[in-house]
Design a protein around this motif. Structure first.
Motif, PDB file in Angstrom:
ATOM      1  N   ASP A  85      -6.153  -0.772  -8.956  1.00  0.00           N
ATOM      2  CA  ASP A  85      -5.453  -0.018  -7.911  1.00  0.00           C
ATOM      3  C   ASP A  85      -3.953  -0.105  -8.125  1.00  0.00           C
ATOM      4  N   SER A  86      -3.271   1.034  -7.983  1.00  0.00           N
ATOM      5  CA  SER A  86      -1.833   1.079  -8.226  1.00  0.00           C
ATOM      6  C   SER A  86      -1.025   0.377  -7.149  1.00  0.00           C
ATOM      7  N   LEU A 128       9.438   6.934   2.551  1.00  0.00           N
ATOM      8  CA  LEU A 128       8.906   5.582   2.414  1.00  0.00           C
ATOM      9  C   LEU A 128       7.699   5.667   1.489  1.00  0.00           C
ATOM     10  N   TYR A 129       7.838   5.112   0.273  1.00  0.00           N
ATOM     11  CA  TYR A 129       6.819   5.252  -0.763  1.00  0.00           C
ATOM     12  C   TYR A 129       5.690   4.229  -0.592  1.00  0.00           C
ATOM     13  N   ILE A 183       0.851  -1.186   0.000  1.00  0.00           N
ATOM     14  CA  ILE A 183       0.000   0.000   0.000  1.00  0.00           C
ATOM     15  C   ILE A 183       0.883   1.231   0.000  1.00  0.00           C
ATOM     16  N   LEU A 184       0.412   2.296  -0.625  1.00  0.00           N
ATOM     17  CA  LEU A 184       1.141   3.561  -0.620  1.00  0.00           C
ATOM     18  C   LEU A 184       0.982   4.233   0.746  1.00  0.00           C
ATOM     19  N   ARG A 200       1.496   8.667  -1.606  1.00  0.00           N
ATOM     20  CA  ARG A 200       0.389   9.176  -2.425  1.00  0.00           C
ATOM     21  C   ARG A 200       0.658  10.609  -2.888  1.00  0.00           C
ATOM     22  N   GLU A 201       1.251  11.414  -1.999  1.00  0.00           N
ATOM     23  CA  GLU A 201       1.575  12.787  -2.389  1.00  0.00           C
ATOM     24  C   GLU A 201       2.596  12.810  -3.522  1.00  0.00           C
ATOM     25  N   LEU A 202       3.616  11.946  -3.453  1.00  0.00           N
ATOM     26  CA  LEU A 202       4.614  11.887  -4.522  1.00  0.00           C
ATOM     27  C   LEU A 202       4.000  11.358  -5.810  1.00  0.00           C
TER      28      LEU A 202
END
Length: 543
Positions: free
Chosen positions: A261-262, A102-103, A8-9, A14-16
């Motif tokens: 979903d990404s 942490l992405y 999960i992001l 999510r901002e990046l």
């Protein structure tokens, strides 16, 4: 073998991702593994690092294609002096504004042991993390020499990615393919979608709808947008939209797209002799397991036992008709919870508060029937009230106004305002005057005004400050007719007339009372009331 759910992001991730889709560089820097576990009250999305990171993993390659990004890394027990259970995996990236973040992160549902160097087991495996990057156009990674692989391995990985797309991604929309309509013509935007693992990029277009029909719009395996009345047939391909029509127009339009979903896919490849199959087995909810340690023994048996269990995930409500137990918390802010009508054109929330009758509805909130435009709060408990309870000096507001500022309160079906026994009910006028006005707003039915000491009913002062005219004086000096005028002095409110033949004392046996409507001409009431007198000829009763 560690079994991981889909990555999960994080919130920073999510901002990046949003910045990348707007044109910023999406640069992956490294991966990490650790043996930490998230604590009570913590959220994976809020983490800035692994809970207990133990090893940094190099990135050997990154490749973006068709909205997917494949990040390759490797794991080895070389240099490890103390083994540990691999319970968490994180992917890191460089944010152009805040630095390294942490992405994305995933945790193990069943952790596997990574042994120290020098033992009977040597670990040297490579694995891929697959994420969907949407419209991000600039992708890169920090490549370290220790993580590089040869072209043969890349070719093998590409084949496995293709296989993964067919077996796991299935059918779904990546971007676009949103519908609008005019008359019986539906228009869709450009976009990308998969049909049974095959990706199609479509330009904007239109499709003609059939009149007087419910129809499902879908993307077929030939890459063309089509319609059918068979829902199952459309779902077997890539279902996009539902329309219901009359002779000339659309009457129901429902978005039926399944958007990919990404963060739903993490995949490991097999690169060493005797290694385990690293392609995850995903269920219908997109959950699965994979190994980054290479230990294959017992994995298939664990997976088979897990997936054959009657209900291996009792803490989750996985599909329509299932039930959550315990407390459910949603932390997102803004428009967090949405109820949509599907194809029935009404939606509401139901409550079941009686444990002795768990299937009997206690109340509801919403739009309870088709074509109903009234937002309703319904209490279906026997003799149940509906209570609005402000705290302290709080008020009950309507349209951002206190009830004192509401133009109209509409009471129907005999509704009344009642008071609690033993307590006074007050209608509080903020000025020195209270008015009850006719339905058309043109006439005062009742007007109470302290400033002039008046109580006026239909423009007649009930305290007696009105014009009064007597007439028709008889031979005994009594006026047979008395006219009472409204406060304007010209409009007649009431007339009394003495009737019949007077007795020896000059008293009449009855009196006619007439009341007039607001125009002073049209009679609203006319009654004849008997009059009674005592032996001295004095008036004693009326009516």
């Amino acid at each position: 073998m560690s079994q991981f759910t889909g990555m999960i992001l994080t919130k920073k991730g999510r901002e990046l991702q949003a910045k990348a889709e707007a044109g910023a560089l999406l640069k992956f820097t490294k991966a990490k593994i650790g043996d930490g576990q998230i604590g009570s009250g913590q959220s994976l999305e809020d983490l800035a690092d692994l809970v207990h990171p133990l090893r940094v993993l190099d990135i050997s390659s990154v490749q973006a294609e068709g909205g997917l990004c494949r990040i390759r890394s490797s794991i080895t027990n070389k240099g490890i002096t103390q083994g540990f259970y691999v319970k968490e995996l994180g992917l890191f990236a460089q944010d152009p504004d805040v630095g390294e973040i942490l992405y994305a992160i995933t945790t193990a549902s069943a952790a596997d042991y990574l042994p120290p160097e020098g033992g009977a087991t040597t670990i040297n495996n490579q694995f891929d993390i697959i994420v969907i990057i949407g419209n991000a156009s600039q992708i890169s990674a920090t490549i370290t020499p220790g993580g590089l692989v040869d072209q043969e391995q890349l070719a093998k990985l590409q084949g496995q990615v293709d296989s993964l797309a067919k077996s796991v991604i299935g059918s779904g929309v990546v971007t676009g393919l949103s519908f609008t309509h005019s008359g019986l013509t539906a228009s869709y935007t450009a976009g990308s979608a998969y049909v049974s693992g095959v990706k199609f990029d479509l330009s904007a277009g239109t499709i003609q709808l059939n009149a007087n029909q419910g129809q499902y719009i879908y993307l077929d395996i030939d890459g063309k947008v089509k319609s059918t009345t068979d829902q199952a047939a459309a779902q077997a391909k890539c279902l996009l939209w539902y329309y219901s029509t009359n002779a000339t127009n659309v009457i129901v339009s429902t978005d039926r797209r399944t958007v990919i979903d990404s963060t739903q896919f993490v995949k490991q490849t097999e690169v060493s002799a005797g290694g385990a199959s690293k392609i995850p087995r995903l269920d219908a909810q997109g959950k699965g397991a994979f190994s980054i340690t290479g230990e294959a023994a017992g994995t298939q048996a664990k997976l088979d036992a897990h997936t054959s269990a009657a209900d291996p995930h009792t803490q989750y409500a996985k599909k329509s008709g299932e039930t959550f137990t315990g407390v459910v918390n949603m932390d997102g802010g803004g428009q967090l919870f949405n109820l949509k009508p599907g194809e029935v054109d009404h939606v509401y929330m139901a409550f079941y508060s009686d444990s002795q009758a768990p299937t009997k509805r206690s109340g509801y909130f919403g739009y309870p029937s088709q074509a109903n435009t009234t937002l309703t709060i319904g209490n279906e408990m026997e003799n149940g009230d509906i209570s609005l309870v402000p705290k302290g000096s709080g008020r009950i507001l309507a349209n951002d106004k206190s009830m004192a500022g509401v133009k109209e309160l509409n009471f129907t079906s005999g509704t009344k305002i009642s008071e609690t026994p033993g307590q006074r009910t007050a209608i509080n006028a903020e000025s020195d005057r209270l008015d009850v006005i006719s339905e058309d707003g043109n006439r005062f039915i009742l007007r109470v005004e302290e400033g002039i000491a008046a109580i006026q009913f239909m423009n007649f002062d009930m305290l007696g400050i009105n014009k009064t005219v007597r007439s028709l004086k008889d031979a005994n000096g009594k006026f047979r007719q008395v006219d009472h005028y409204r406060i304007d002095g010209t409009t007649l409110f009431m007339r009394t007339i003495l009737n019949g033949t007077p007795d020896a004392n000059g008293n009449y046996p009855s009196m006619t009372i007439k009341r007039y409507k607001n125009d002073g001409v049209t009679e609203a009431l006319s009654v004849i009331m008997p009059l009674a007198y005592d032996g001295d000829g004095d008036y004693t009763s009326f009516g």
